[in-house]
Design a protein around this motif. Structure first.
Motif, PDB file in Angstrom:
ATOM      1  N   CYS A   1      -1.963  -0.398   1.773  1.00  0.00           N
ATOM      2  CA  CYS A   1      -0.724  -0.138   1.023  1.00  0.00           C
ATOM      3  C   CYS A   1      -0.982   0.894  -0.063  1.00  0.00           C
ATOM      4  O   CYS A   1      -0.091   1.646  -0.440  1.00  0.00           O
TER       5      CYS A   1
ATOM      6  N   ARG B   1      -1.471   0.328  -3.167  1.00  0.00           N
ATOM      7  CA  ARG B   1      -0.900  -0.040  -4.470  1.00  0.00           C
ATOM      8  C   ARG B   1      -1.401  -1.367  -5.014  1.00  0.00           C
ATOM      9  O   ARG B   1      -1.299  -1.621  -6.215  1.00  0.00           O
ATOM     10  N   CYS B   2      -1.912  -2.262  -4.158  1.00  0.00           N
ATOM     11  CA  CYS B   2      -2.316  -3.593  -4.636  1.00  0.00           C
ATOM     12  C   CYS B   2      -3.666  -3.482  -5.362  1.00  0.00           C
ATOM     13  O   CYS B   2      -4.321  -2.440  -5.345  1.00  0.00           O
ATOM     14  N   SER B   3      -4.088  -4.587  -5.972  1.00  0.00           N
ATOM     15  CA  SER B   3      -5.314  -4.530  -6.787  1.00  0.00           C
ATOM     16  C   SER B   3      -6.539  -4.210  -5.931  1.00  0.00           C
ATOM     17  O   SER B   3      -7.447  -3.508  -6.381  1.00  0.00           O
ATOM     18  N   TYR B   4      -6.585  -4.697  -4.688  1.00  0.00           N
ATOM     19  CA  TYR B   4      -7.730  -4.376  -3.826  1.00  0.00           C
ATOM     20  C   TYR B   4      -7.710  -2.907  -3.409  1.00  0.00           C
ATOM     21  O   TYR B   4      -8.733  -2.228  -3.450  1.00  0.00           O
ATOM     22  N   CYS B   5      -6.539  -2.409  -3.002  1.00  0.00           N
ATOM     23  CA  CYS B   5      -6.457  -0.993  -2.615  1.00  0.00           C
ATOM     24  C   CYS B   5      -6.798  -0.088  -3.796  1.00  0.00           C
ATOM     25  O   CYS B   5      -7.421   0.960  -3.620  1.00  0.00           O
ATOM     26  N   ARG B   6      -6.411  -0.506  -5.017  1.00  0.00           N
ATOM     27  CA  ARG B   6      -6.677   0.339  -6.190  1.00  0.00           C
ATOM     28  C   ARG B   6      -8.171   0.481  -6.449  1.00  0.00           C
ATOM     29  O   ARG B   6      -8.592   1.383  -7.164  1.00  0.00           O
TER      30      ARG B   6
ATOM     31  N   TYR C   1      -9.770  -1.479   0.853  1.00  0.00           N
ATOM     32  CA  TYR C   1      -8.533  -1.380   1.632  1.00  0.00           C
ATOM     33  C   TYR C   1      -8.405  -2.462   2.704  1.00  0.00           C
ATOM     34  O   TYR C   1      -7.305  -2.885   3.030  1.00  0.00           O
TER      35      TYR C   1
ATOM     36  N   GLN D   1      -9.060  -5.439   2.438  1.00  0.00           N
ATOM     37  CA  GLN D   1      -8.614  -6.697   1.819  1.00  0.00           C
ATOM     38  C   GLN D   1      -7.214  -6.564   1.233  1.00  0.00           C
ATOM     39  O   GLN D   1      -6.787  -7.420   0.442  1.00  0.00           O
ATOM     40  N   CYS D   2      -6.487  -5.529   1.594  1.00  0.00           N
ATOM     41  CA  CYS D   2      -5.134  -5.281   1.055  1.00  0.00           C
ATOM     42  C   CYS D   2      -4.311  -6.564   1.036  1.00  0.00           C
ATOM     43  O   CYS D   2      -4.289  -7.320   1.996  1.00  0.00           O
ATOM     44  N   ARG D   3      -3.627  -6.804  -0.112  1.00  0.00           N
ATOM     45  CA  ARG D   3      -2.841  -8.022  -0.281  1.00  0.00           C
ATOM     46  C   ARG D   3      -1.340  -7.774  -0.205  1.00  0.00           C
ATOM     47  O   ARG D   3      -0.541  -8.613  -0.570  1.00  0.00           O
ATOM     48  N   ASN D   4      -0.982  -6.590   0.275  1.00  0.00           N
ATOM     49  CA  ASN D   4       0.429  -6.201   0.210  1.00  0.00           C
ATOM     50  C   ASN D   4       0.954  -5.820   1.595  1.00  0.00           C
ATOM     51  O   ASN D   4       1.686  -4.853   1.744  1.00  0.00           O
TER      52      ASN D   4
END
Ligand SMILES: [Zn+2]
Ligand SMILES: [Zn+2]
Length: 346
Positions: A90, A92-97, A101, A103-106
């Motif tokens: 995504c 934008r989520c805390s993992y992607c930031r 990637y 582990q993206c939570r969005n």
């Protein structure tokens, strides 16, 4: 269009399904020009990945041509020739930031052919297109790029980089299938003293040798003793697990020297024993991981410059409408000698 549809454990077909449509503004629709099949797809067909529900189009690796983009897509345009990565972040989520990637939570991460319809089809909807698609340089062929959708970043990030391969190291790679071979290829970027490939099958060990393994050994030939013999009784600096069964993980923990690293890449379906009674005193680091694909731009640069050559990984080629045959050849790799199977638009 036609697509490979999962109908529950042991049942799948190549059949008509509706063409994919743009759903979110971040989506792109990609015409699939080339795909490959992953060991994970075979796990799904057996029913090992219950999150994949009947009716799902499988596949998470492709190269294609962009047909449509949503209003929110900025970096990808209609007509672009692109790599479709197995990871759709995504962004934008805390993992992607922080670059995790996978582990993206969005609603992102590994979703293609898993939680949304995948690439084993004539067209695919690519969510988060700005982050999941990579424009391909003209000098990189579809077939070479295909190896960067999953296996090269997986082996490089989860095996070689997590295992912190360093110049002069002895690296043992357990399992010489496509993932192990890609680990052997990318470990060489760090100039280890020697790479040892261990597998059950002589044919795979021959491939390992062609791709840069210095020493090969059959798992039946007491690899722990053989590796110790090569390393003054110490063992490997890095042991990379590229199979995903308890025996090979446990073998890695016996191959590694004190203060060494075990990097697990394999997808495990059963519990393995962690022998802490032996390991607690050895300063061993054990890592696990799902690919994040943060290395894809780097790998693409190396592919374009000729520093990486993935051509030896593809052993069988089909038209995309021969999908069922491609799956059969890949599923029977022990008999067919298949490494990666590639299928092309006809
Ligand atoms: Zn895969
Ligand atoms: Zn995310």
């Amino acid at each position: 269009m036609k697509a490979l549809v999962y109908h529950g454990p042991g049942r799948h077909s190549w059949q008509d399904v509706p063409d994919p449509q743009l759903i979110d503004p971040d989506d792109a629709i990609v015409r699939v020009d080339a795909v490959t099949i992953c060991g994970t797809d075979l796990h799904i067909l057996k029913g090992d990945v219950p999150a994949v529900t009947p009716g799902r189009v499988l596949g998470h690796e492709a190269v294609g041509t962009v047909q449509q983009v949503g209003a929110g897509v900025r970096n990808i345009a209609v007509g672009d020739r692109v790599l479709v990565s197995c990871i759709s972040p995504c962004g934008r989520c805390s993992y992607c930031r922080t670059g995790s990637y996978g582990q993206c939570r969005n609603g992102g991460g590994w979703i293609l052919g898993h939680l949304v319809d995948g690439t084993h089809a004539q067209y695919v909807r690519a969510p988060f297109a700005d982050n999941s698609l990579y424009k391909l340089p003209a000098e990189v062929t579809d077939e070479a790029a295909l190896m960067l959708a999953d296996i090269l970043p997986t082996s490089y990030e989860v095996g070689v980089l997590n295992g912190r391969v360093r110049p002069g190291d002895t690296v043992a790679v357990v399992g010489a299938g496509p993932i192990g071979l890609a680990a052997i290829m990318t470990a060489q970027l760090f100039s280890p003293a020697r790479i040892i490939a261990i597998d059950l099958a002589t044919s795979r060990l021959e491939a390992a040798k062609r791709l840069g393994a210095d020493v090969t050994m059959l798992s039946s030939d007491d690899p722990v003793a053989a590796v110790n013999e090569l390393t003054d009784g110490l063992g490997a600096h890095v042991a990379i697990e590229a199979v995903g069964v308890p025996e090979t993980f446990e073998l890695c923990t016996r191959l590694v020297r004190p203060a060494g690293r075990v990097a697990n890449i394999g997808v495990h379906g059963k519990a393995a024993t962690l022998h802490l009674e032996d390991l607690w005193i050895k300063d061993v680091t054990i890592t696990t991981g799902l690919v994040d694909a943060y290395s894809t731009p780097t790998l693409l640069t190396m592919l374009a410059s000729g520093q990486l050559d993935t051509t030896a990984l593809v052993t069988h080629r089909f038209g995309i409408d021969e999908m069922l045959e491609g799956y059969d050849v890949f599923a029977q790799a022990a008999a067919t000698g298949a490494l990666k199977v590639a299928l092309f638009r006809t």
